[in-house]
Design a protein around this motif. Sequence first.
Motif, PDB file in Angstrom:
ATOM      1  N   MET A  87       0.913  -1.168  -0.005  1.00  0.00           N
ATOM      2  CA  MET A  87       0.052   0.109  -0.184  1.00  0.00           C
ATOM      3  C   MET A  87       0.835   1.065   0.047  1.00  0.00           C
ATOM      4  O   MET A  87       0.569   2.136   0.713  1.00  0.00           O
ATOM      5  CB  MET A  87      -1.007  -0.122   1.082  1.00  0.00           C
TER       6      MET A  87
ATOM      7  N   ALA B 192      -5.467  -5.723  -0.120  1.00  0.00           N
ATOM      8  CA  ALA B 192      -5.611  -5.606   1.293  1.00  0.00           C
ATOM      9  C   ALA B 192      -6.878  -6.262   1.767  1.00  0.00           C
ATOM     10  O   ALA B 192      -6.770  -7.026   2.812  1.00  0.00           O
ATOM     11  CB  ALA B 192      -5.389  -4.198   1.756  1.00  0.00           C
TER      12      ALA B 192
ATOM     13  N   ARG C  28      -6.354 -10.050   1.687  1.00  0.00           N
ATOM     14  CA  ARG C  28      -5.487 -10.483   2.548  1.00  0.00           C
ATOM     15  C   ARG C  28      -5.981 -10.480   4.074  1.00  0.00           C
ATOM     16  O   ARG C  28      -5.950 -11.634   4.799  1.00  0.00           O
ATOM     17  CB  ARG C  28      -4.192  -9.443   2.618  1.00  0.00           C
ATOM     18  N   LYS C  29      -6.705  -9.351   4.184  1.00  0.00           N
ATOM     19  CA  LYS C  29      -7.743  -9.360   5.620  1.00  0.00           C
ATOM     20  C   LYS C  29      -8.458 -10.753   5.667  1.00  0.00           C
ATOM     21  O   LYS C  29      -8.590 -11.219   6.992  1.00  0.00           O
ATOM     22  CB  LYS C  29      -8.307  -8.143   5.892  1.00  0.00           C
TER      23      LYS C  29
ATOM     24  N   CYS D  51      -4.940   4.701   6.074  1.00  0.00           N
ATOM     25  CA  CYS D  51      -3.781   3.876   5.817  1.00  0.00           C
ATOM     26  C   CYS D  51      -2.540   4.536   6.397  1.00  0.00           C
ATOM     27  O   CYS D  51      -1.356   3.911   6.728  1.00  0.00           O
ATOM     28  CB  CYS D  51      -3.591   3.254   4.347  1.00  0.00           C
TER      29      CYS D  51
END
Length: 455
Positions: free
Chosen positions: A42, A55, A58-59, A230
Amino acid sequence: MENNKGKYIHIFGVTVFSLTFIILLVIYGVCYTPDSYGYMAMDIIREPLYPLFLAILRKIFGEGIYPILAVILQILLAIYAVFSFCKNITKRFNIKGKYIVCVYFLMYIYYFMALPLYIIIKLDSLLVTAPLAILTEGITYSLYLLYIKSLILAGCDKDCKNLSIALCYAVLMSLTRAGLMPAIIATVIVGLYIAITSNSKLKKTITVFIAGAFAFGFIFVFENLYFLTCHGRLMTHTYGQVTAFSNIMYTSDESDKNKLEDENLKETFVDTYKEMYENGYGYNVEPDLNLIERGMDIEKAHDYIKFTAFGNAIYKEYGKLNITDEVEKSIYSDKIARKLSKVLIKTHIGRWLEGYISLCIQGYIRTVAYAPQSILMRIFTLVITILYFAGLFLFRKNKDVLIYLLITLISILGIVLSTSLVIMCMTRYMVYNFVVFYTGFIIMWCNRKDRIAMK
């Protein structure tokens, strides 16, 4: 009978695409480029949507499995985009039988020959295609097909629903690659055409402008909120100023240091120019290049100036000013690049315009022929362009074909002109309209009898 034949061709085309992707996925798995790791981390120099996509996966699914899931989703998106474009465009423009096969063949060239050969990855000396990579092009090439399909249908049918869909795709693409923002402008242009040919001209014209402004505003707000979440600050992605500065720095003379009053700014310029010139980059190294060669020289110089010459110079400034935070470093780089650009562009606007025009020419050649270095490809581009404009003239009375050709032309020019302002026109940035451009010739051929009837 003809409808059934077309249906089977579409099924066969999608099956071939699906099998090819599956085979490549089994052979290569997930592919990575140097840029991949910036998206996965990111990085602040990256537009928000693709890193956010990674993301979220992935989470939900965990570190080990999310890259393969990302690639599978990219492949599914590519298959859907190919089918949607081919089915809708062939139906709308009366393309049948073997000519549907030709459109699928163009798609096959686009995904499995052109992209691997000129754009993405070299892995064990074998080349693979974009949807297999952790890279923005893994989704933008497919999103673009969906966008341009909707925009063409909107223009031909004066359909506000398809226009709205096209605008949504344009926003998604712009949040993935800022260089695709001209898609919003192209959508507004088509929207204005629909508005001024409708019964409620003023109301629809105002609506189109509001929608366009909202699209740009949404992108700005989304980016700021993304980076606030972020990285803890309201901002948009960085390094765009540095990228644009590279082509401006290319035009500079050593004497330009005398125009800089700030000592830190002057030192950064001197260090950048010295490293650039001593390593054989810059306008003054070869001042007598022709128009095509100038753009090719800028391409060779761009990354070196940006990452090495300016990168090394600005790194010294970080040390002097004790800037250690990566976000602060990137913001400071953009700030210095902006200040230097303002001074240099005033002095060397002629050189910069020469380079800009050259990059635009190369960008167009790469859109339709891929290789501006080849004299054969330049001749081919000239011939195919003459034929394209001949088609515009011959089909001027066939509204649907004319709109298709004009939207294609506007889309090509939008990407070429905007990309050349900031960076060089690498093939990976230019190929979005390859299939659309050549499908135009298939459409003209399949509608030739209608043109004769309109005489």
